[in-house]
Structure formats: C-alpha cells, structure tokens
Design a protein around this motif. Structure first.
Motif, short mmCIF file in Angstrom:
data_model
loop_
_atom_site.label_atom_id
_atom_site.label_comp_id
_atom_site.label_asym_id
_atom_site.label_seq_id
_atom_site.Cartn_x
_atom_site.Cartn_y
_atom_site.Cartn_z
N ALA A 146 0.83 -1.20 0.00
CA ALA A 146 0.00 0.00 0.00
C ALA A 146 0.87 1.25 0.00
O ALA A 146 0.51 2.25 -0.60
CB ALA A 146 -0.91 -0.01 1.20
N GLU A 147 1.97 1.17 0.67
CA GLU A 147 2.85 2.33 0.74
C GLU A 147 4.11 2.07 -0.08
O GLU A 147 4.95 1.27 0.29
CB GLU A 147 3.24 2.61 2.19
CG GLU A 147 2.07 3.06 3.03
CD GLU A 147 2.56 3.41 4.43
OE1 GLU A 147 3.69 3.90 4.56
OE2 GLU A 147 1.80 3.18 5.36
N LEU A 148 4.21 2.74 -1.21
CA LEU A 148 5.43 2.65 -2.02
C LEU A 148 6.34 3.80 -1.63
O LEU A 148 5.91 4.95 -1.57
CB LEU A 148 5.11 2.72 -3.52
CG LEU A 148 4.33 1.55 -4.09
CD1 LEU A 148 3.97 1.83 -5.54
CD2 LEU A 148 5.17 0.28 -4.00
N ASP A 149 7.59 3.50 -1.42
CA ASP A 149 8.55 4.53 -1.04
C ASP A 149 9.10 5.17 -2.31
O ASP A 149 10.00 4.63 -2.95
CB ASP A 149 9.66 3.92 -0.20
CG ASP A 149 10.58 4.97 0.40
OD1 ASP A 149 10.19 6.16 0.43
OD2 ASP A 149 11.69 4.61 0.83
N LEU A 150 8.54 6.29 -2.72
CA LEU A 150 8.96 6.97 -3.94
C LEU A 150 9.90 8.14 -3.67
O LEU A 150 10.20 8.91 -4.57
CB LEU A 150 7.73 7.46 -4.71
CG LEU A 150 6.79 6.36 -5.19
CD1 LEU A 150 5.57 6.98 -5.86
CD2 LEU A 150 7.49 5.43 -6.14
N SER A 151 10.38 8.25 -2.46
CA SER A 151 11.30 9.35 -2.15
C SER A 151 12.69 9.02 -2.72
O SER A 151 13.06 7.86 -2.84
CB SER A 151 11.40 9.54 -0.63
OG SER A 151 11.95 8.38 -0.05
N PRO A 152 13.42 10.03 -3.10
CA PRO A 152 14.75 9.77 -3.66
C PRO A 152 15.66 9.16 -2.60
O PRO A 152 15.53 9.45 -1.41
CB PRO A 152 15.24 11.15 -4.08
CG PRO A 152 14.44 12.12 -3.31
CD PRO A 152 13.12 11.45 -3.03
N PRO A 153 16.57 8.31 -3.04
CA PRO A 153 17.47 7.68 -2.07
C PRO A 153 18.43 8.71 -1.49
O PRO A 153 18.73 9.73 -2.11
CB PRO A 153 18.23 6.64 -2.89
CG PRO A 153 18.13 7.12 -4.29
CD PRO A 153 16.83 7.85 -4.39
N GLU A 154 18.86 8.44 -0.30
CA GLU A 154 19.76 9.36 0.36
C GLU A 154 21.17 9.19 -0.21
O GLU A 154 21.76 8.13 -0.13
CB GLU A 154 19.77 9.11 1.86
CG GLU A 154 18.44 9.43 2.52
CD GLU A 154 18.50 9.20 4.02
OE1 GLU A 154 19.62 9.17 4.57
OE2 GLU A 154 17.43 9.05 4.61
N VAL A 155 21.65 10.26 -0.81
CA VAL A 155 23.00 10.26 -1.37
C VAL A 155 23.85 11.21 -0.56
O VAL A 155 23.47 12.38 -0.40
CB VAL A 155 22.98 10.70 -2.86
CG1 VAL A 155 24.39 10.72 -3.44
CG2 VAL A 155 22.09 9.78 -3.67
N PRO A 156 24.98 10.75 -0.05
CA PRO A 156 25.79 11.65 0.78
C PRO A 156 26.41 12.76 -0.07
O PRO A 156 26.65 12.59 -1.26
CB PRO A 156 26.86 10.74 1.36
CG PRO A 156 26.93 9.58 0.43
CD PRO A 156 25.55 9.43 -0.15
N GLU A 157 26.66 13.88 0.56
CA GLU A 157 27.32 15.00 -0.13
C GLU A 157 28.74 14.57 -0.52
O GLU A 157 29.42 13.89 0.23
CB GLU A 157 27.41 16.21 0.81
CG GLU A 157 26.09 16.84 1.14
CD GLU A 157 25.61 17.71 0.00
OE1 GLU A 157 26.45 18.29 -0.70
OE2 GLU A 157 24.38 17.81 -0.18
N PRO A 158 29.18 14.96 -1.72
CA PRO A 158 30.55 14.59 -2.11
C PRO A 158 31.57 15.33 -1.25
O PRO A 158 31.39 16.50 -0.90
CB PRO A 158 30.66 15.02 -3.58
CG PRO A 158 29.56 15.98 -3.80
CD PRO A 158 28.49 15.67 -2.79
N THR A 159 32.61 14.63 -0.91
CA THR A 159 33.65 15.24 -0.09
C THR A 159 34.50 16.17 -0.94
O THR A 159 34.38 16.21 -2.17
CB THR A 159 34.55 14.16 0.54
OG1 THR A 159 35.21 13.46 -0.51
CG2 THR A 159 33.75 13.19 1.39
#
Length: 86
Positions: A3-16
């Motif tokens: 019922a709940e699809l997770d359509l949020s963008p994946p967490e990508v860390p900030e580039p160092t």
C-alpha cells in the motif's frame, strides 16, 4: 500488498572535498585530451608552413655539411685474438 510505495529519492551523501577535486580534475583531463586529439586531426596552417620552412633549412644545412668533404676516418686497432690455455 504494498500500500505504501517509497517513492522518495534515495539518500546520497554529499561529495567530499577530495571527490569534487577528483571529479573536476577528470573533466579537465578529458578536455585536454580532446584538445590534443583535435590538434592532431586539424593542424593549423601556420605550424605546417613553419615545419616546411624548417625542413628546407635543415636540408640546406645537410648539403653544406656534405660538401665540406669526407670526414676524417677514425683508425681502429685490430683486436687481438688470443686462445685461452687450459
């Protein structure tokens, strides 16, 4: 089912800082390579004319060297062949 699809963008860390330097360095390297390849494919007319004039000067210099006469021959001593005693 889901019922709940997770359509949020994946967490990508900030580039160092190091990753960003590496990224821009790779871009600069690629641009440099493209410029070098284009220089080989499309040579400039000034450079080509200069090379021809330099090669003509080089040929004239070689002809002057040849016209001076034969170079002195270097005397070489014949090598002595000695048999080893056993």
């Amino acid at each position: 089912m889901s019922a709940e699809l997770d359509l949020s963008p994946p967490e990508v860390p900030e580039p160092t800082f190091l990753e960003s330097i590496l990224r821009y360095g790779l871009f600069l390297g690629a641009i440099f390579q493209l410029i070098c390849i284009m220089a080989v494919i499309f040579p400039t007319s000034k450079g080509h004319e200069q090379e021809e004039s330099e090669s003509a000067d080089g040929k004239a210099t070689e002809q002057m060297k040849k016209s001076k006469g034969p170079a002195p021959q270097i005397r070489q001593k014949p090598k002595k062949e000695s048999k080893k005693k056993r």
